[in-house]
Design an enzyme around this catalytic site. Structure first.
Site, mmCIF file in Angstrom:
data_model
loop_
_atom_site.group_PDB
_atom_site.id
_atom_site.type_symbol
_atom_site.label_atom_id
_atom_site.label_comp_id
_atom_site.label_asym_id
_atom_site.label_seq_id
_atom_site.Cartn_x
_atom_site.Cartn_y
_atom_site.Cartn_z
ATOM 1 N N ASP A 38 85.170 -23.049 71.510
ATOM 2 C CA ASP A 38 84.023 -23.746 72.112
ATOM 3 C C ASP A 38 85.022 -23.637 73.469
ATOM 4 O OD1 ASP A 38 81.472 -23.846 71.090
ATOM 5 O OD2 ASP A 38 82.122 -26.081 69.939
ATOM 6 N N LYS A 60 80.676 -23.031 76.742
ATOM 7 C CA LYS A 60 80.301 -23.464 78.512
ATOM 8 C C LYS A 60 80.558 -22.652 79.442
ATOM 9 C CE LYS A 60 76.517 -26.799 77.195
ATOM 10 N NZ LYS A 60 75.905 -27.749 77.004
ATOM 11 N N MET A 169 81.082 -37.085 78.512
ATOM 12 C CA MET A 169 79.917 -36.682 79.617
ATOM 13 C C MET A 169 79.356 -37.226 80.017
ATOM 14 S SD MET A 169 79.447 -34.189 75.607
ATOM 15 C CE MET A 169 78.971 -35.695 74.834
#
Length: 500
Positions: A38, A60, A169
Site C-alpha cells: 500500500d 492510493k 484519517m
C-alpha cells in the site's frame, strides 16, 4: 494434474517507521515471491524483500485508488493459485481499519492458506511518538477508536463517557468531528493533539482543545496522514513529546555511500531524528579471475602481513579466495592490519581478528603504526580497489617491505537517468537538504561528477566529511566542509554532526 497452490502472508507494515516492522514480518517478506503493498508502507521496508520478488503497488495516490479492493482480492488469489508465496503488506495493522478482514475472507474462501502477521498499529504508536500515552491511570480507564468518517453518531455508547478518543484519517473532517463532540457533551476545553506523519522524520504535532484545534491545524497547514487524540492524555504531548526533541529532528541529510552500506549509516542518522535521502555516488564492481589474483593465491604462504583498508576489501578478497577453493584457514599465522572498526568487524565474519588497528583510521595511521613494527624484509599484501591512493604501499616500501597491491574490486559512478538527477538537483535548489555526508574521496569526486560544481546550487547546503583526506578532496572542488570527523568512522561522523 492438481493445481499448484501457493499461500498468502497478510503482514502489518507498522505506522511508518521501518524499525517498527515486526521480526516475523521481516522474515516472511524475505521469503515472498510476490509483494503487494500500500501507499502508506515505508519504501525502506521493501528493502527486506528478496531481490527477485515481484513488487506490485496497490495503494492510493493523491486520494485515488490505484486498483479497487475487488481487484486486489483477485490479484492475491490469482498469484497464490500460480503456486507463489504472496505477501500482502499493509500499513499499520491489517485488521485495524485496513480491510484486512475482507482480504482474508476472500483468500480463505478460495481454499488458499493464509497467515496473519499483526502490525504495530498507528492507534497506539503515533500517539506514543507524540508523547501521548493512550492510557494513563490519572486520566482514563478506556479509549475508543474511530475512522475519520465516523464521528461517534449511531453508537451504542456515549463518546462523552469515553475518556480518550482516537480518530484515524480524520484531518479533513476535523471541524465537523469537534462540533459533533461538543454536541455530544464533551467540554470545549478538552485537550486535543493532532499528529501528522506520525513515527516519521516529517512528524508534526499540534496541541489545542476541542474549541480551537480545527483552526490551529488550518493556520499551520497540517497535512495528512494525521491521527487525532481527544482527551486529557493529549495534554501530556508537550511534556513527554520525545521524538520531535531529537537532536537532528527537522534536518535532512544526504547519504552518498554505496548502496549496500548506505542503509546502515542512514539508520545512525535517523536514530537522531533526521530525515535521510540516499544518493549513492559510488557503486562497487567486483574484479575476478585475474592472473594477478591467481598468482597471489598460489603464493599465499609467502606473505607476512595482510592490510585491509575497507569492508569492501575484506569481502571481495575472501570471495577471490573462495573462487580458488580457499578460505580464511589459509591465513593462519599471518599478521593482519585493519583500518577502522567496521573493517575489523567484517574480518570477524571470516573468523579472523585484526592483530593491529591504527589509532587514526587512514593510510597515514597505518604508516604511523608501521613505524613501530619491523617491516624490513617483510612481504605485505594489500587487497583493495583498482584506483586508490599510493601513499600507503609506497611508504611501506620505503620501510624495506615488499608490497603487493591486489585489485579485488573497483568503484564506479552509478548510472542515474537525467530525470533522477534533475530531481536531486531540485532538492538542492529548493534548500531541502541541510547536509551532505561524504565517507570517502570517491563519494566526493563522483558527487560533483554527477551533479556538477555550481556553487550556487549548493549555497544553502553544508558538507560533512569522515576525515581529513575526504575533506581535502572536497576543498579541491572549492567547498569547505562544515564538519570533519575527529574519529574517522561513520559513528565518529555522526557524533561530530551532533556538535554542530
Amino acid at each position: 494434474m492438481s493445481e499448484k497452490k501457493g499461500r498468502v502472508y497478510l503482514i502489518g507494515a507498522g505506522p511508518g517507521d521501518a524499525g517498527l516492522l515486526t521480526l516475523k514480518g521481516k522474515k516472511l517478506l524475505g521469503e515472498a515471491q510476490v509483494v503487494i503493498y500500500d501507499s502508506l508502507v515505508n519504501p525502506q521496508i521493501l528493502k527486506f524483500c528478496r531481490p527477485d520478488a515481484e513488487l506490485l503497488f496497490a495503494g492510493k495516490t493523491m486520494g485515488q485508488a490505484h486498483i479497487s479492493q475487488e481487484e486486489i482480492n483477485e490479484l492475491l488469489i490469482s498469484k497464490a493459485k500460480e503456486g507463489k508465496t504472496v505477501a500482502r503488506l499493509k500499513g499499520g495493522d491489517p485488521f485495524v481499519f485496513g480491510r484486512g478482514g475482507e482480504e482474508a475472507e476472500a483468500i480463505v474462501q478460495n481454499g488458499i492458506d493464509i497467515e496473519i502477521v499483526p502490525g504495530v498499529s498507528s492507534v497506539t504508536a503515533v500517539p506514543a511518538y507524540g508523547g501521548i500515552p493512550i492510557t494513563h491511570r490519572q486520566f482514563n480507564s478506556s479509549f475508543a477508536v474511530f475512522t475519520g468518517h465516523h464521528q461517534g453518531e449511531d453508537s451504542d455508547y456515549d463518546p462523552a463517557q469515553i475518556e480518550t478518543l482516537v480518530f484515524l484519517m480524520g484531518l479533513n473532517n476535523i471541524e465537523s468531528i469537534m462540533k459533533k463532540l461538543l454536541e455530544m457533551g464533551k467540554k470545549p476545553s478538552t485537550p486535543v493533539a493532532v499528529i501528522s506523519s506520525g513515527t516519521l522524520p516529517e512528524q508534526r504535532s499540534v496541541v489545542g482543545t476541542i474549541s480551537d484545534i480545527a483552526e490551529k491545524t488550518r493556520v499551520l497547514d497540517v497535512q495528512t496522514p494525521a491521527t487525532i487524540v481527544v482527551g486529557e492524555v493529549a495534554s501530556l504531548a508537550e511534556a513527554i513529546g520525545w521524538y520531535e526533541k531529537k537532536p537532528l529532528f527537522g534536518k535532512t541529510m544526504m547519504v552518498t555511500r554505496e548502496k549496500e552500506a548506505s542503509s546502515e549509516f542512514s539508520e545512525l542518522i535517523t536514530s537522531c531524528g533526521a530525515k535521510t535521502i540516499e544518493f549513492p555516488t559510488i557503486a562497487i564492481k567486483p574484479i575476478r579471475n585475474t592472473k594477478e589474483q591467481k598468482l597471489s593465491v598460489e603464493n599465499l604462504g609467502n606473505y607476512d602481513f595482510l592490510v585491509f583498508t575497507s569492508v569492501n576489501g575484506v569481502t571481495n578478497y575472501f570471495e577471490v579466495l573462495a573462487s580458488h577453493g580457499k578460505d580464511s584457514r589459509e591465513l593462519k599465522g599471518k599478521k593482519i592490519i585493519a583500518i577502522g572498526e567496521k573493517t575489523a568487524e567484517q574480518l570477524l565474519k571470516y573468523k579472523l581478528s585484526a592483530d593491529y588497528m591504527p589509532a587514526v583510521y587512514t593510510a597515514e595511521g597505518i604508516v604511523s603504526l608501521a613505524e613501530k613494527l619491523d617491516l624490513d624484509g617483510k612481504k605485505i599484501l594489500i587487497p583493495r580497489a583498482l584506483v586508490a591512493r599510493e601513499l600507503l604501499p609506497e611508504t611501506l616500501r620505503t620501510m624495506g617491505a615488499t608490497v603487493e597491491v591486489l585489485c579485488v574490486y573497483e568503484t564506479l559512478v552509478p548510472d542515474y537517468s537525467k530525470k533522477e538527477l534533475d530531481a536531486i538537483k531540485a532538492k538542492f535548489s529548493d534548500a531541502e537538504i541541510d547536509l551532505v555526508t561524504f565517507t570517502s574521496s570517491s563519494t566526493v569526486t563522483n558527487f560533483f561528477s554527477l551533479l556538477g560544481e555550481d556553487p550556487e546550487l549548493f549555497s544553502k547546503t553544508g558538507f560533512a566529511c569522515i576525515g581529513p583526506v575526504t575533506a581535502a578532496t572536497l576543498l579541491g572542488y572549492g567547498f569547505t566542509p562544515a564538519v570533519t570527523a575527529d574519529i574517522h568512522t561513520t559513528r565518529g561522523l555522526k557524533e561530530k554532526i551532533l556538535d554542530l
